[in-house]
Design a protein around this motif. Structure first.
Motif, PDB file in Angstrom:
ATOM      1  N   GLY A 391      40.372  26.520  75.780  1.00  0.00           N
ATOM      2  CA  GLY A 391      40.087  27.362  74.357  1.00  0.00           C
ATOM      3  C   GLY A 391      41.503  28.124  74.764  1.00  0.00           C
ATOM      4  N   VAL A 392      41.547  28.868  73.862  1.00  0.00           N
ATOM      5  CA  VAL A 392      42.535  29.986  73.408  1.00  0.00           C
ATOM      6  C   VAL A 392      43.240  30.364  74.660  1.00  0.00           C
ATOM      7  CG1 VAL A 392      41.893  30.812  71.599  1.00  0.00           C
ATOM      8  CG2 VAL A 392      40.933  31.435  73.640  1.00  0.00           C
ATOM      9  N   GLY A 393      42.322  30.456  75.768  1.00  0.00           N
ATOM     10  CA  GLY A 393      43.562  30.767  76.820  1.00  0.00           C
ATOM     11  C   GLY A 393      44.570  29.935  77.131  1.00  0.00           C
ATOM     12  N   GLY A 394      44.667  28.794  77.034  1.00  0.00           N
ATOM     13  CA  GLY A 394      45.295  27.793  76.877  1.00  0.00           C
ATOM     14  C   GLY A 394      46.790  27.814  76.449  1.00  0.00           C
ATOM     15  N   GLY A 395      46.426  28.654  75.224  1.00  0.00           N
ATOM     16  CA  GLY A 395      47.098  29.523  74.276  1.00  0.00           C
ATOM     17  C   GLY A 395      48.571  30.057  74.743  1.00  0.00           C
ATOM     18  N   VAL A 396      47.703  30.909  76.222  1.00  0.00           N
ATOM     19  CA  VAL A 396      48.450  32.479  76.682  1.00  0.00           C
ATOM     20  C   VAL A 396      48.913  31.544  77.676  1.00  0.00           C
ATOM     21  CG1 VAL A 396      47.849  34.419  77.989  1.00  0.00           C
ATOM     22  CG2 VAL A 396      46.568  33.988  75.516  1.00  0.00           C
ATOM     23  N   VAL A 397      48.604  30.341  77.696  1.00  0.00           N
ATOM     24  CA  VAL A 397      49.483  30.723  78.912  1.00  0.00           C
ATOM     25  C   VAL A 397      50.195  29.291  79.257  1.00  0.00           C
ATOM     26  CG1 VAL A 397      49.098  28.684  81.222  1.00  0.00           C
ATOM     27  CG2 VAL A 397      46.992  29.621  80.870  1.00  0.00           C
ATOM     28  N   ASP A 398      50.262  28.840  77.732  1.00  0.00           N
ATOM     29  CA  ASP A 398      51.798  28.278  77.607  1.00  0.00           C
ATOM     30  C   ASP A 398      52.706  28.754  76.817  1.00  0.00           C
ATOM     31  OD1 ASP A 398      50.634  25.444  78.193  1.00  0.00           O
ATOM     32  OD2 ASP A 398      49.832  25.284  76.030  1.00  0.00           O
ATOM     33  N   ARG A 399      52.107  30.017  76.357  1.00  0.00           N
ATOM     34  CA  ARG A 399      53.399  30.107  76.088  1.00  0.00           C
ATOM     35  C   ARG A 399      53.982  31.715  77.024  1.00  0.00           C
ATOM     36  NH1 ARG A 399      57.405  31.207  73.187  1.00  0.00           N
ATOM     37  NH2 ARG A 399      57.827  32.997  72.221  1.00  0.00           N
ATOM     38  N   LEU A 400      52.649  31.770  77.952  1.00  0.00           N
ATOM     39  CA  LEU A 400      53.890  32.613  78.939  1.00  0.00           C
ATOM     40  C   LEU A 400      54.655  32.028  79.658  1.00  0.00           C
ATOM     41  CD1 LEU A 400      50.171  34.824  80.929  1.00  0.00           C
ATOM     42  CD2 LEU A 400      52.401  35.667  79.728  1.00  0.00           C
ATOM     43  N   ARG A 401      54.262  30.330  79.990  1.00  0.00           N
ATOM     44  CA  ARG A 401      55.418  29.697  80.716  1.00  0.00           C
ATOM     45  C   ARG A 401      56.063  29.049  79.869  1.00  0.00           C
ATOM     46  NH1 ARG A 401      50.894  26.482  82.969  1.00  0.00           N
ATOM     47  NH2 ARG A 401      50.252  27.453  84.509  1.00  0.00           N
ATOM     48  N   GLU A 402      56.602  29.906  78.579  1.00  0.00           N
ATOM     49  CA  GLU A 402      57.724  29.353  77.512  1.00  0.00           C
ATOM     50  C   GLU A 402      58.345  30.388  78.188  1.00  0.00           C
ATOM     51  OE1 GLU A 402      56.506  28.575  73.565  1.00  0.00           O
ATOM     52  OE2 GLU A 402      55.664  27.106  73.930  1.00  0.00           O
ATOM     53  N   LEU A 403      58.198  31.060  77.825  1.00  0.00           N
ATOM     54  CA  LEU A 403      59.306  33.109  78.542  1.00  0.00           C
ATOM     55  C   LEU A 403      59.328  32.890  79.491  1.00  0.00           C
ATOM     56  CD1 LEU A 403      56.582  35.600  76.831  1.00  0.00           C
ATOM     57  CD2 LEU A 403      58.397  34.698  75.828  1.00  0.00           C
ATOM     58  N   GLY A 404      59.323  31.642  81.047  1.00  0.00           N
ATOM     59  CA  GLY A 404      59.434  32.417  82.054  1.00  0.00           C
ATOM     60  C   GLY A 404      58.804  33.298  82.777  1.00  0.00           C
TER      61      GLY A 404
END
Length: 546
Positions: A391-404
């Motif tokens: 769910g919305v946690g997937g967006g947190v995971v994706d954004r964290l990886r974008e930020l390195g």
């Protein structure tokens, strides 16, 4: 002043003889005889009437005094000598126990009887943090003129965790030191067992030995008062209340929720809120609100008693000044799925959950920023974040990886090849395996050391999920779906899920570091580093080990 021998002789006189002696005594002795007479009268009135002592000797400062059920329990102690009382939280059990200690000490000492009180509990913290400070509180409210003696001296009599008077002493003893309890000797003995539900059997047996020479009339005499909220349907305290063979000489008292509400000790609103918070069918509600024995062992993944033991370990760590704990630093993050849910951060170090923080109404960007700030320089802090990727946690995971920011993605619905400790059972999904790993870490049969903070919502979250098995090779354990838990609880078990996923970090292989949208991408350098840190075999696309 009168000598000890003269006082003893005075006590042996009838009341009429004492009055005649007082009238004919020299003027300089009359004040001393008057004080002694008050002590003798107090002894005669209160020696075997603890409830009357509590009502008349304590300064209630405008209050009504002890409750009806407290009076019942105290008077039963004088009559039956062995009393075991259970009931909900908030009854005033510790206050009543403190008054019993003070009643026993003051009346026996006034009578010149050799006496001793031993206080014990399931954990030392109950004695040092709760019982003995409560004894000090009630001692400050004693009407000393009624007892005919001066207040306790803080330097020589009422010490931090001891009461030492002329003829006896009250002291704390750890419940795992049965030999110290067994070695107690006096003409008049009182054992106080606080939080009795998990006191070891050896301690009960040592206490029972004191009754072998005790008399119901005269000396030597022995008394025992065991008090507790109930727990699982095991142990000596439970056996006493179920009237097990050989234990029928204990008087038992169950203080009901209705009695506590009628006495003004518990509010109906509090009870209703706990029903909503924990669920009316939960062991937590039965134990703490209804004062009933109930175990979560049969159908729940994690028994309440195991969790309470983990909380005891956390509190002992906290009382010791929070010493450094070895182990990897893990940040478990359960991301809120709706406006009514909370985003929960679990700060874990090794087998210690040091802190649990809940944030309400946080969007994914705020959650991402909090995780990024907590991790900081990952190479320096060594902090590993584990985030629910559904769910919305997937967006947190994706954004964290974008930020390195390296992150482990927890996917509860994923398949896993993990098995139980004995290797006999598999699991239908990662959620089932993660909850079962938590169970295994808490199992006292394997020397559990895990520590959890005192959080009632967390205990409710972890004791609520049930489990079942499916057929196959191997047969698989299936933990109750989160949707079904939410329906039963009326809320999301955010705290429990966050803790469980934090303890699943070591089981995540490097492929799970990629978010669901990136599973076909090449693993990053951070992913490879985490794979080396956590994997104990080849990577698995499903989140388990090969």
């Amino acid at each position: 002043m009168l000598t000890r021998e003269a006082e003893a002789a005075y006590r042996q006189l009838s009341r009429a003889d004492r009055l005649r002696l007082a009238r004919g005594a020299p003027a300089e002795l009359r004040p001393h005889l008057a004080v002694l007479e008050r002590r003798v009268q107090a002894q005669e009135r209160y020696m075997y009437r603890p409830a009357v002592w509590a009502q008349e000797v304590i300064d209630w400062q405008g209050g009504d005094g002890i409750t009806a059920y407290q009076g019942d329990i105290m008077e039963a102690l004088a009559e039956y000598r062995r009393v075991a009382a259970r009931g909900p939280h908030g009854l005033g059990k510790t206050g009543m126990a403190s008054m019993v200690v003070l009643w026993f000490a003051t009346t026996r000492d006034a009578a010149g009887v050799d006496w001793k009180v031993l206080t014990t509990a399931s954990a030392w913290r109950h004695l040092s943090v709760y019982l003995w400070p409560e004894i000090h509180k009630w001692a400050r409210r004693i009407r000393w003129d009624v007892l005919g003696r001066p207040p306790f001296n803080d330097l020589t009599e009422l010490l931090t965790q001891n009461l030492k008077l002329e003829h006896g002493a009250a002291s704390p003893v750890a419940s795992n030191k049965a030999e110290l309890i067994e070695g107690a000797h006096a003409d008049s003995l009182l054992y106080l067992i606080d939080e009795a539900k998990i006191v070891p059997d050896a301690t009960w047996d040592a206490i029972e030995g004191a009754f072998s020479g005790g008399r119901m009339d005269g000396f030597p005499e022995a008394f025992a008062l065991a008090i507790s909220t109930p727990g699982p349907t095991t142990g000596r305290f439970y056996d006493i209340h179920r009237r097990a063979p050989g234990l029928e000489d204990w008087y038992t008292r169950h203080v009901t929720l209705a009695e506590a509400v009628a006495a003004g000790r518990i509010s109906e609103d509090w009870a209703r809120q706990r029903a909503r918070q924990w669920g009316e069918d939960s062991a937590l509600y039965a134990n703490r609100v209804l004062g009933e024995f109930r175990a979560a062992d049969e159908d729940s993944v994690i028994p309440l008693a195991w969790l309470e033991a983990a909380v005891e370990r956390w509190q002992a760590w906290d009382a010791a000044g929070r010493p450094e704990v070895e182990g990897r630093r893990i940040l478990g993050v359960d991301v809120a799925r709706s406006g009514g849910d909370s985003t929960v951060f679990v700060h874990r170090r090794g087998l210690l959950v040091a802190e649990l923080v809940a944030y309400d109404r946080q969007d994914t960007m705020q959650t991402t920023a909090r995780v990024q700030a907590a991790v900081g320089d990952e190479e320096a802090t060594g902090l590993v974040p584990v985030v629910d990727s559904i769910g919305v946690g997937g967006g947190v995971v994706d954004r964290l990886r974008e930020l390195g920011v390296p992150v482990l993605a927890y996917t509860g619905a994923a398949k896993t090849k993990q098995r139980t400790r004995d290797g006999e059972w598999g699991f239908t999904n990662v959620r089932s395996a993660a909850y079962w790993r938590m169970r295994e870490l808490l199992d006292p049969a394997f020397g559990a050391e895990l520590m959890l903070p005192p959080d009632d919502l967390l205990l409710s979250d972890l004791t609520t999920p049930t489990w079942d098995v499916t057929t196959g090779v191997p047969p698989k354990i299936q933990v109750e779906r989160k949707e079904d838990v939410v329906a039963r609880l009326g809320r999301s078990p955010d705290r429990g899920d966050a803790v469980v996923m934090s303890f699943w970090a070591e089981n995540l292989a490097y492929s799970t570091i990629q978010s669901p949208a990136q599973r076909t991408a090449r693993p990053t350098a951070a992913a490879s580093r985490y794979g080396r840190s956590f994997g104990s075999g080849g990577p698995s696309r499903t989140g388990g080990r090969r």
